[in-house]
Design a protein around this motif. Structure first.
Motif, PDB file in Angstrom:
ATOM      1  N   ASP A 236       0.504   3.590   2.100  1.00 29.71           N
ATOM      2  CA  ASP A 236       0.814   3.825   3.518  1.00 29.71           C
ATOM      3  C   ASP A 236       2.081   3.083   3.927  1.00 29.71           C
ATOM      4  OD1 ASP A 236      -1.305   5.534   3.951  1.00 29.71           O
ATOM      5  OD2 ASP A 236      -2.647   3.941   4.666  1.00 29.71           O
ATOM      6  N   ASP A 237       2.242   1.844   3.462  1.00 30.86           N
ATOM      7  CA  ASP A 237       3.467   1.096   3.756  1.00 30.86           C
ATOM      8  C   ASP A 237       4.691   1.804   3.184  1.00 30.86           C
ATOM      9  OD1 ASP A 237       1.880  -0.815   4.977  1.00 30.86           O
ATOM     10  OD2 ASP A 237       2.013  -2.250   3.319  1.00 30.86           O
TER      11      ASP A 237
ATOM     12  N   PHE B   2       5.015   5.051   2.644  1.00 29.01           N
ATOM     13  CA  PHE B   2       5.289   6.257   3.422  1.00 29.01           C
ATOM     14  C   PHE B   2       5.901   5.936   4.784  1.00 29.01           C
ATOM     15  CE2 PHE B   2       1.857   8.191   0.654  1.00 29.01           C
ATOM     16  CZ  PHE B   2       2.772   8.845  -0.157  1.00 29.01           C
ATOM     17  N   VAL B   3       5.509   4.829   5.385  1.00 29.41           N
ATOM     18  CA  VAL B   3       6.123   4.401   6.644  1.00 29.41           C
ATOM     19  C   VAL B   3       7.608   4.147   6.421  1.00 29.41           C
ATOM     20  CG1 VAL B   3       6.231   2.496   8.310  1.00 29.41           C
ATOM     21  CG2 VAL B   3       4.020   3.505   7.697  1.00 29.41           C
TER      22      VAL B   3
ATOM     23  N   THR C 244       0.852  -1.206   0.000  1.00 31.81           N
ATOM     24  CA  THR C 244       0.000   0.000   0.000  1.00 31.81           C
ATOM     25  C   THR C 244       0.877   1.241   0.000  1.00 31.81           C
ATOM     26  OG1 THR C 244      -0.067   0.249   2.406  1.00 31.81           O
ATOM     27  CG2 THR C 244      -1.738  -1.212   1.408  1.00 31.81           C
TER      28      THR C 244
END
Length: 73
Positions: A58-59, A61-62, A56
Motif C-alpha cells: 500500500d505504501d 502504491f501511494v 507495505t
C-alpha cells in the motif's frame, strides 16, 4: 521438453565467436535494445543507491500515485 529447456537461450558460434542467439519467442521483448537500455539505467540507479524500500505494498502504491500525479499536466 522441461520448463528450463523452454527458457534456454542457444548461441550460434563461428570459430568460437557468438554470431546469433536463439531466444524463446515469449522472451524476445527482454532482448530488445529499448528494454536493455532500461535495464542498464536501472542497474546504474541501483549501483548509485537511488532506490527506495516500502514497508507495505500500500505504501508503494501511494508513492506511485503521487509520482503519477506530479507528471500530469
Amino acid at each position: 521438453m522441461t520448463p528450463a529447456q523452454r527458457h534456454a537461450i542457444a548461441y550460434l558460434t563461428d570459430q568460437g565467436r557468438r554470431v546469433a542467439a536463439i531466444v524463446p519467442l515469449d522472451e524476445v521483448w527482454y532482448w530488445t535494445s529499448g528494454w536493455q537500455s532500461a535495464e542498464a539505467e536501472a542497474d546504474e540507479e541501483i549501483r548509485e543507491g537511488r532506490t527506495r524500500s516500502f514497508a507495505t505494498m500500500d505504501d508503494l502504491f501511494v508513492e506511485i500515485d503521487a509520482v503519477r500525479a506530479e507528471d500530469l499536466p
